[in-house]
Motif scaffolding. Sequence first.
Motif, PDB file in Angstrom:
ATOM      1  N   VAL A 290       0.703  -1.337  -0.069  1.00  0.00           N
ATOM      2  CA  VAL A 290      -0.169   0.132   0.201  1.00  0.00           C
ATOM      3  C   VAL A 290       0.778   1.192   0.095  1.00  0.00           C
ATOM      4  N   LEU A 291       1.875   1.165   0.841  1.00  0.00           N
ATOM      5  CA  LEU A 291       2.655   2.428   0.831  1.00  0.00           C
ATOM      6  C   LEU A 291       3.422   2.973  -0.489  1.00  0.00           C
ATOM      7  N   LEU A 292       3.981   1.468  -1.071  1.00  0.00           N
ATOM      8  CA  LEU A 292       4.410   1.866  -2.375  1.00  0.00           C
ATOM      9  C   LEU A 292       3.539   2.404  -3.511  1.00  0.00           C
ATOM     10  N   SER A 293       2.235   1.946  -3.329  1.00  0.00           N
ATOM     11  CA  SER A 293       1.330   2.578  -4.389  1.00  0.00           C
ATOM     12  C   SER A 293       1.082   4.047  -3.806  1.00  0.00           C
ATOM     13  N   VAL A 294       1.126   4.406  -2.638  1.00  0.00           N
ATOM     14  CA  VAL A 294       0.953   5.818  -2.146  1.00  0.00           C
ATOM     15  C   VAL A 294       2.307   6.823  -2.734  1.00  0.00           C
ATOM     16  N   LEU A 295       3.224   6.273  -2.643  1.00  0.00           N
ATOM     17  CA  LEU A 295       4.307   6.845  -3.078  1.00  0.00           C
ATOM     18  C   LEU A 295       4.819   7.181  -4.680  1.00  0.00           C
ATOM     19  N   ASP A 296       4.363   6.178  -5.312  1.00  0.00           N
ATOM     20  CA  ASP A 296       4.859   6.143  -6.707  1.00  0.00           C
ATOM     21  C   ASP A 296       3.794   5.751  -7.513  1.00  0.00           C
ATOM     22  N   ASP A 297       3.328   6.693  -8.537  1.00  0.00           N
ATOM     23  CA  ASP A 297       2.333   6.764  -9.551  1.00  0.00           C
ATOM     24  C   ASP A 297       2.328   5.892 -10.568  1.00  0.00           C
ATOM     25  N   ARG A 298       3.684   5.167 -10.819  1.00  0.00           N
ATOM     26  CA  ARG A 298       4.054   4.341 -11.805  1.00  0.00           C
ATOM     27  C   ARG A 298       3.469   2.728 -11.763  1.00  0.00           C
ATOM     28  N   PHE A 299       2.891   2.583 -10.405  1.00  0.00           N
ATOM     29  CA  PHE A 299       2.147   1.288 -10.191  1.00  0.00           C
ATOM     30  C   PHE A 299       0.929   1.234 -10.883  1.00  0.00           C
ATOM     31  N   THR A 300       0.393   0.155 -11.595  1.00  0.00           N
ATOM     32  CA  THR A 300      -0.854   0.107 -12.209  1.00  0.00           C
ATOM     33  C   THR A 300      -1.726  -0.799 -11.623  1.00  0.00           C
ATOM     34  N   ALA A 301      -1.180  -1.636 -10.618  1.00  0.00           N
ATOM     35  CA  ALA A 301      -2.105  -2.593 -10.016  1.00  0.00           C
ATOM     36  C   ALA A 301      -1.388  -2.878  -8.716  1.00  0.00           C
ATOM     37  N   SER A 302      -2.269  -3.120  -7.818  1.00  0.00           N
ATOM     38  CA  SER A 302      -1.864  -3.434  -6.291  1.00  0.00           C
ATOM     39  C   SER A 302      -2.639  -4.396  -5.841  1.00  0.00           C
ATOM     40  N   ALA A 303      -1.796  -5.315  -4.823  1.00  0.00           N
ATOM     41  CA  ALA A 303      -2.648  -6.690  -4.012  1.00  0.00           C
ATOM     42  C   ALA A 303      -2.239  -6.685  -2.887  1.00  0.00           C
ATOM     43  N   PRO A 304      -2.423  -5.949  -2.000  1.00  0.00           N
ATOM     44  CA  PRO A 304      -1.921  -6.177  -0.467  1.00  0.00           C
ATOM     45  C   PRO A 304      -2.567  -7.423   0.218  1.00  0.00           C
ATOM     46  N   VAL A 305      -1.911  -8.348   0.794  1.00  0.00           N
ATOM     47  CA  VAL A 305      -2.561  -9.641   1.180  1.00  0.00           C
ATOM     48  C   VAL A 305      -2.365  -9.553   2.917  1.00  0.00           C
ATOM     49  N   VAL A 306      -3.555 -10.127   3.519  1.00  0.00           N
ATOM     50  CA  VAL A 306      -3.590 -10.322   4.956  1.00  0.00           C
ATOM     51  C   VAL A 306      -2.922  -9.181   5.587  1.00  0.00           C
ATOM     52  N   SER A 307      -3.531  -8.102   5.275  1.00  0.00           N
ATOM     53  CA  SER A 307      -2.623  -6.694   5.933  1.00  0.00           C
ATOM     54  C   SER A 307      -3.474  -5.628   6.245  1.00  0.00           C
ATOM     55  N   LEU A 308      -4.519  -5.313   5.258  1.00  0.00           N
ATOM     56  CA  LEU A 308      -5.147  -4.157   5.226  1.00  0.00           C
ATOM     57  C   LEU A 308      -6.464  -3.982   6.329  1.00  0.00           C
ATOM     58  N   ALA A 309      -6.279  -3.131   6.949  1.00  0.00           N
ATOM     59  CA  ALA A 309      -7.404  -2.669   8.072  1.00  0.00           C
ATOM     60  C   ALA A 309      -7.404  -1.236   8.420  1.00  0.00           C
ATOM     61  N   SER A 310      -8.677  -0.721   8.776  1.00  0.00           N
ATOM     62  CA  SER A 310      -8.763   0.572   9.187  1.00  0.00           C
ATOM     63  C   SER A 310      -8.256   0.962  10.763  1.00  0.00           C
ATOM     64  N   HIS A 311      -8.041  -0.287  11.403  1.00  0.00           N
ATOM     65  CA  HIS A 311      -8.088  -0.195  13.118  1.00  0.00           C
ATOM     66  C   HIS A 311      -6.475  -0.763  13.291  1.00  0.00           C
ATOM     67  N   PHE A 312      -5.520  -0.841  12.179  1.00  0.00           N
ATOM     68  CA  PHE A 312      -4.356  -1.601  12.436  1.00  0.00           C
ATOM     69  C   PHE A 312      -3.366  -1.048  11.321  1.00  0.00           C
ATOM     70  N   ASP A 313      -2.320  -0.358  11.873  1.00  0.00           N
ATOM     71  CA  ASP A 313      -1.498   0.184  10.939  1.00  0.00           C
ATOM     72  C   ASP A 313      -0.029  -0.654  10.816  1.00  0.00           C
ATOM     73  N   GLY A 314       0.033  -1.992  11.447  1.00  0.00           N
ATOM     74  CA  GLY A 314       1.165  -2.747  11.346  1.00  0.00           C
ATOM     75  C   GLY A 314       1.990  -2.643  12.636  1.00  0.00           C
ATOM     76  N   GLY A 315       2.103  -3.794  13.418  1.00  0.00           N
ATOM     77  CA  GLY A 315       2.571  -3.641  14.765  1.00  0.00           C
ATOM     78  C   GLY A 315       4.358  -3.553  14.681  1.00  0.00           C
ATOM     79  N   CYS A 316       4.801  -3.639  13.674  1.00  0.00           N
ATOM     80  CA  CYS A 316       6.530  -3.651  13.670  1.00  0.00           C
ATOM     81  C   CYS A 316       6.765  -1.992  13.335  1.00  0.00           C
ATOM     82  N   PRO A 317       7.643  -1.465  13.890  1.00  0.00           N
ATOM     83  CA  PRO A 317       8.292  -0.180  13.259  1.00  0.00           C
ATOM     84  C   PRO A 317       8.564   0.155  11.930  1.00  0.00           C
TER      85      PRO A 317
END
Length: 656
Positions: A290-317
Amino acid sequence: MKRILFTMLLAASLSAEAQTQTYETEFARPLNEVLTDIQNRFGVRLKYDIDTVGKVLPYADFRIRPYSVEESLTNVLAPFDYKFVKQKGNMYKLKAYEYPRRTDADGEKMLAYLNTLYTDQQSFQLRADSLKKEVRQRLGIDTLLAQCVKTKPILSKIRKFDGYTVQNFALETLPGLYICGSIYTPQSKGKHALIICPNGHFGGGRYREDQQQRMGTLARMGAVCVDYDLFGWGESALQVGSAAHRSSAAHTIQAMNGLLILDYMLASRKDIDTSRIGTNGGSGGGTHTVLLSVLDDRFTASAPVVSLASHFDGGCPCESGMPIQLSAGGTCNAELAATFAPRPQLIVSDGGDWTASVPTLEFPYLQRIYGFYQAKDKVTNVHLPKEKHDFGPNKRNAVYDFFAEVFKLDKKMLDESKVTIEPESAMYSFGEKGALLPEGAIRSFDKVAAYFDKKAFANLKSDASLEKKAIDWVASLELNDDKKAGFAVTAIYNHLRKVRDWHNEHPYTTIPEGINPLTGKPLSKLDREMIADSAMPKEVHERLMKDLRRVLTEEQIEQILDKYTVGKVAFTLKGYQAIVPNMTEEETAFVLEQLKLAREQAIDYKNMKQISAIFEIYKTKCEQYFNEHGRNWRQMFKDYVNKRNAEKKAQRKEIK
């Protein structure tokens, strides 16, 4: 005696803090007492390893709501930045506050709020542009990119397999810092899609079997796939150590690595179709997708797996170390993913982790945003309610189907059995232990920290030292199984950190001055240190021993415990054998048993003074045992000292 003395003194110190409950003393009570009362009052069980030592709750009983255990827990825990999570049945788990983790209900409220900020494509696009700009600023990525070097990568020979090839690469980013990975290329001719694949925190890193299966299969189907190490994982750990991964720097550097790899692939390859550039990763790799897709408009398709949530940003720094979720007044990963609209996006979720809410929460939100662009069909969700957090076959199949459709890949080549699983060593650029690292390569995190705020990473020096200690101890066992060795290193390292952190956060000054009931003398600094450290939750010790027993034999565990205590069992036993004439097997067995008990208890203390103090307790028991079984310890020790003095005197005469 074991911890009896320390427990007794600790209880005395806590009771001193439990003031009489009056208005003038804020009706204060110790937190651990209040939690016990809540369990008894409401008939619930509280599971926790939070620190309650010395913590006193003001207005304690007035925080209890007789009609609600959950409101009571909220009121009681909030002053200490603790929270609860409902488990099965009547169990509640108490945890320290986690800044990146919230509840489904929080996510629902957040998305409801965000939905009020835009009503059409134009208003959302303004928001998206603002988010993308501020995410870059808060990540600090442009400052880092400006200091990167442009050198030719180190490339391995190309290895040919059924329908695809693999080539290792080491790309220099910051001066002396390399990102290592592998390029999987179709053997078919013509222009190919390109998929950048940031890695997640699954065991084995990018070398694991399911990762190779996914890369090889997508390559066979017609996509060039690039996977690469997490910062501080794999070959990156050779340069900066794995402790560096748990730093905010990892967040920026991993994102930087993905962009630089994309730059390199587009600049050096003529077989890439720039209209078909995707990104795909699972877990932490999904966060970075997701972060790469935000940072660079050259990406034309994105597939985040078992990660996306509105209530969890990722537990690792490495996912949430930089405050990008504060961008534009506050955002979440679901909204960041929405900025990819109207380009094709697949969200894979399951019922066994935080993505369980996707079908009813995040996906409808994404559909609304994509609807602004008349592109609802461009965002899809494959939800696997009976599965857990992994990158298993059904999740990989969802990825294959998605990229086959959006990038027109050849589904006839979809056959994971045709992928060759290579040994980890085949995927190295610098050899197993970094013997092939270039002369100017960075070999410590300190060199990387120079690009950031050095003070912010001061604790990493200690982490790195503990990590090296754990690695060296396990290496001495000469295990043949790298996975078991890695697991053991992690278990020991985590334990060493917890012991250190508890010791540092509970100095002797947290224990009131008083009288040692065994000696009648004032408590010494060491006494008070021991009392403070003895209150560390027993779960810390139990977790270490449980983890070690999963991968080591009892003999190997004893070797590790000896490393913790600098071989004091063997050294002390040898001393007893020298002092006690003709020690019997029974006496030896008793002494050895006591010394082993001392050793296991002593590993939970930070320094040698404390470790020695633990051994002294058990040595006293040994000496009492000798006295109770027909020996005279004082006389034996006196005879031994006289004998040693006589031997030294004789040696001096011989020298003369």
